[in-house]
Design a protein around this motif. Structure first.
Motif, PDB file in Angstrom:
ATOM      1  N   LEU A  25       0.838  -1.201   0.000  1.00  0.00           N
ATOM      2  CA  LEU A  25       0.000   0.000   0.000  1.00  0.00           C
ATOM      3  C   LEU A  25       0.872   1.249   0.000  1.00  0.00           C
ATOM      4  O   LEU A  25       0.531   2.251  -0.642  1.00  0.00           O
ATOM      5  CB  LEU A  25      -0.934  -0.008   1.216  1.00  0.00           C
ATOM      6  CG  LEU A  25      -2.151  -0.929   1.106  1.00  0.00           C
ATOM      7  CD1 LEU A  25      -2.869  -1.029   2.450  1.00  0.00           C
ATOM      8  CD2 LEU A  25      -3.117  -0.423   0.035  1.00  0.00           C
ATOM      9  N   GLY A  26       1.981   1.202   0.715  1.00  0.00           N
ATOM     10  CA  GLY A  26       2.916   2.329   0.681  1.00  0.00           C
ATOM     11  C   GLY A  26       3.457   2.565  -0.711  1.00  0.00           C
ATOM     12  O   GLY A  26       3.617   3.714  -1.146  1.00  0.00           O
ATOM     13  N   ARG A  27       3.731   1.491  -1.437  1.00  0.00           N
ATOM     14  CA  ARG A  27       4.183   1.620  -2.832  1.00  0.00           C
ATOM     15  C   ARG A  27       3.105   2.295  -3.676  1.00  0.00           C
ATOM     16  O   ARG A  27       3.403   3.113  -4.555  1.00  0.00           O
ATOM     17  CB  ARG A  27       4.476   0.246  -3.414  1.00  0.00           C
ATOM     18  CG  ARG A  27       5.793  -0.373  -2.984  1.00  0.00           C
ATOM     19  CD  ARG A  27       5.943  -1.756  -3.592  1.00  0.00           C
ATOM     20  NE  ARG A  27       5.864  -1.710  -5.049  1.00  0.00           N
ATOM     21  CZ  ARG A  27       5.540  -2.760  -5.804  1.00  0.00           C
ATOM     22  NH1 ARG A  27       5.264  -3.914  -5.241  1.00  0.00           N
ATOM     23  NH2 ARG A  27       5.498  -2.646  -7.122  1.00  0.00           N
ATOM     24  N   LEU A  28       1.854   1.946  -3.418  1.00  0.00           N
ATOM     25  CA  LEU A  28       0.758   2.515  -4.211  1.00  0.00           C
ATOM     26  C   LEU A  28       0.547   3.992  -3.910  1.00  0.00           C
ATOM     27  O   LEU A  28       0.167   4.762  -4.788  1.00  0.00           O
ATOM     28  CB  LEU A  28      -0.531   1.726  -3.944  1.00  0.00           C
ATOM     29  CG  LEU A  28      -0.563   0.326  -4.579  1.00  0.00           C
ATOM     30  CD1 LEU A  28      -1.698  -0.501  -3.994  1.00  0.00           C
ATOM     31  CD2 LEU A  28      -0.723   0.433  -6.096  1.00  0.00           C
ATOM     32  N   VAL A  29       0.767   4.381  -2.642  1.00  0.00           N
ATOM     33  CA  VAL A  29       0.679   5.805  -2.310  1.00  0.00           C
ATOM     34  C   VAL A  29       1.700   6.587  -3.123  1.00  0.00           C
ATOM     35  O   VAL A  29       1.412   7.654  -3.659  1.00  0.00           O
ATOM     36  CB  VAL A  29       0.893   6.032  -0.799  1.00  0.00           C
ATOM     37  CG1 VAL A  29       1.011   7.516  -0.497  1.00  0.00           C
ATOM     38  CG2 VAL A  29      -0.261   5.422   0.001  1.00  0.00           C
ATOM     39  N   ALA A  30       2.912   6.037  -3.225  1.00  0.00           N
ATOM     40  CA  ALA A  30       3.981   6.718  -3.972  1.00  0.00           C
ATOM     41  C   ALA A  30       3.825   6.567  -5.472  1.00  0.00           C
ATOM     42  O   ALA A  30       4.169   7.465  -6.240  1.00  0.00           O
ATOM     43  CB  ALA A  30       5.340   6.168  -3.528  1.00  0.00           C
TER      44      ALA A  30
END
Length: 441
Positions: A25-30
């Motif tokens: 999910l952190g990857r998707l935020v970025a």
């Protein structure tokens, strides 16, 4: 049913994945276009929801179900992939992780704001239908490419929080989490001592991985009940061999892992109004590496969920068809010639190949001409494709076309072979052959 035992199994199986979902999910935020991460999050949230329901954590399952709805709309391009939406999903998952870390007080946590946020996001979804012409673009498989970074050896020291209740389970969850990054060696205290300890505060281990120290630290930071984490670079290694007699690779007893099948069958039978007997055959002392055991568990649980919802008939329907009132779901595991042989079978209605064929045509995955000549093997393969479902509507159990995609994804990751055999009115048999390259006890 020993609910505390099953809930501890749920704790063990889920702990290592909490940080994995947060990472994706952190990857998707970025990077909202990281579609492989979106697909991985969907699979993990789907599995979390089903397992939480099975052991009685229905509020956690409700929040995970709301996350699934948003993820479904994102995968269908009915919602824009914005950083704000992914941040909202990350907030919801953080709330689930906090609840998971303090399950004794889970009922006291307020999920209302997160649920309202997710429902508000769903209301923004466009009514556009799923585009059947590009399913692979919407549901990509995870990249399995390896890292080009050099393999390093790290010393990892973890101190548990004073309020940690299930200390040995938390330690095993940390080890399982690190096994996702590399090879765990030289656990101190030993695994036997850790499982016997009630007042363990600090433990150490070595990790051989291509990850950076910062990435290892971050992976553990998201786990609950840890007071401090120290990751120290030890020395570089090109191809690091595991020393004879000194290495420890975290393993799980597969029969204990598959014990989660029992509460799942009981929960689904009650929820669906069906009568089902589970037959589980697995060697008592079959040890597998943690990641392999978890993948096998995912495969079995998803196949059981699919059989219970789609294959098994209700009692009256079975009686009218001259079948026993109580249905049967069988899970059989055997080890032979360095391969794990897994069979999940039910005596339900069998696959409706006509309905599968028509659904494939309606979704554009087969043309009318192709539909006329397609054989049952090809139709069986279709039900394993992401986004494919013959269900008329989405329920809290199935209908998204993600359950059997999880099976396909896990099978491919294991380098396994899968075969499906079904007879109308008699049932369906899934057979999976998994080559085992690691040492097995």
């Amino acid at each position: 049913m020993e609910s505390a035992h099953y809930r501890n199994l749920f704790l063990d199986e889920t702990s290592a994945r909490l940080s994995l979902v947060a990472k994706h999910l952190g990857r998707l935020v970025a990077n909202p276009d990281a579609s492989d991460a979106l697909a991985d999050v969907f699979r993990e949230v789907h599995s979390f929801k089903g397992n939480a329901s099975a052991v009685g954590y229905h509020r956690l399952a409700e929040l995970a179900h709301a996350m699934e709805d948003v993820l479904q709309f994102l995968s269908e391009t009915r919602l824009p992939r914005t950083a704000r939406i992914f941040a909202s999903l990350l907030d919801a998952w953080d709330l689930l992780a906090r609840a998971f870390g303090d399950l004794a007080n889970e009922s006291g946590l307020d999920f209302s704001s997160a649920l309202l946020e997710l429902h508000a996001i769903k209301e923004q979804a466009s009514p556009a239908a799923f585009s059947p012409s590009t399913p692979e673009a919407l549901w990509p498989g995870s990249s399995s490419g390896g890292s080009d970074s050099p393999v390093q050896r790290y010393q990892v020291c973890v101190e548990l929080d004073d309020a940690c209740l299930l200390r040995s389970a938390r330690v095993l969850a940390v080890i399982a989490n690190l096994e996702l990054l590399g090879t765990v060696l030289n656990v101190n205290p030993s695994l036997d001592d850790i499982e016997a300890a009630h007042d363990l505060q600090t433990f150490r281990l070595e990790l051989v991985a291509s990850s950076t120290a910062e990435a290892i630290h971050t992976a553990l930071m998201t786990m609950p009940e840890l007071k401090s984490i120290e990751v120290v670079f030890s020395q570089p290694h090109g191809a690091f061999p595991q020393p004879d007699g000194t290495g420890v690779r975290f393993q799980r007893n597969l029969r204990e892992v598959l014990a989660l099948c029992e509460p799942l069958v009981a929960y689904l039978a009650s929820d669906l109004g069906k009568e089902v007997e589970l037959r589980l055959e697995c060697p008592d002392a079959l040890l597998l590496p943690q990641d392999t055991a978890s993948s096998v568990s995912d495969i079995v649980l998803q196949l059981i969920r699919n059989a219970m919802d789609h294959g098994i008939e209700g009692p009256e329907t079975r009686l009218a068809a001259s079948k026993t009132r109580t249905a049967r779901v069988s899970v059989a595991v055997a080890l032979e010639n360095s391969c794990l042989h897994l069979r999940v079978e039910d005596d339900g209605r069998g696959l409706d190949y006509g309905a599968i064929r028509q659904r494939a045509i309606d979704m554009g995955r087969l043309s009318d001409t192709q539909g006329e000549g397609v054989d049952t093997d090809a139709l069986s393969d279709l039900i394993l494709q992401a986004g494919f479902s013959t269900a008329a509507e989405v329920s809290h159990i199935s209908g998204r076309g993600v359950g059997l995609d999880i099976v396909r994804h896990r099978v491919e990751a294991l380098g396994a072979e899968l075969a499906v055999h079904s007879v109308e009115g008699q049932g369906t048999n899934f057979y999976i052959r998994i080559p085992l390259t690691d040492s097995v006890g």
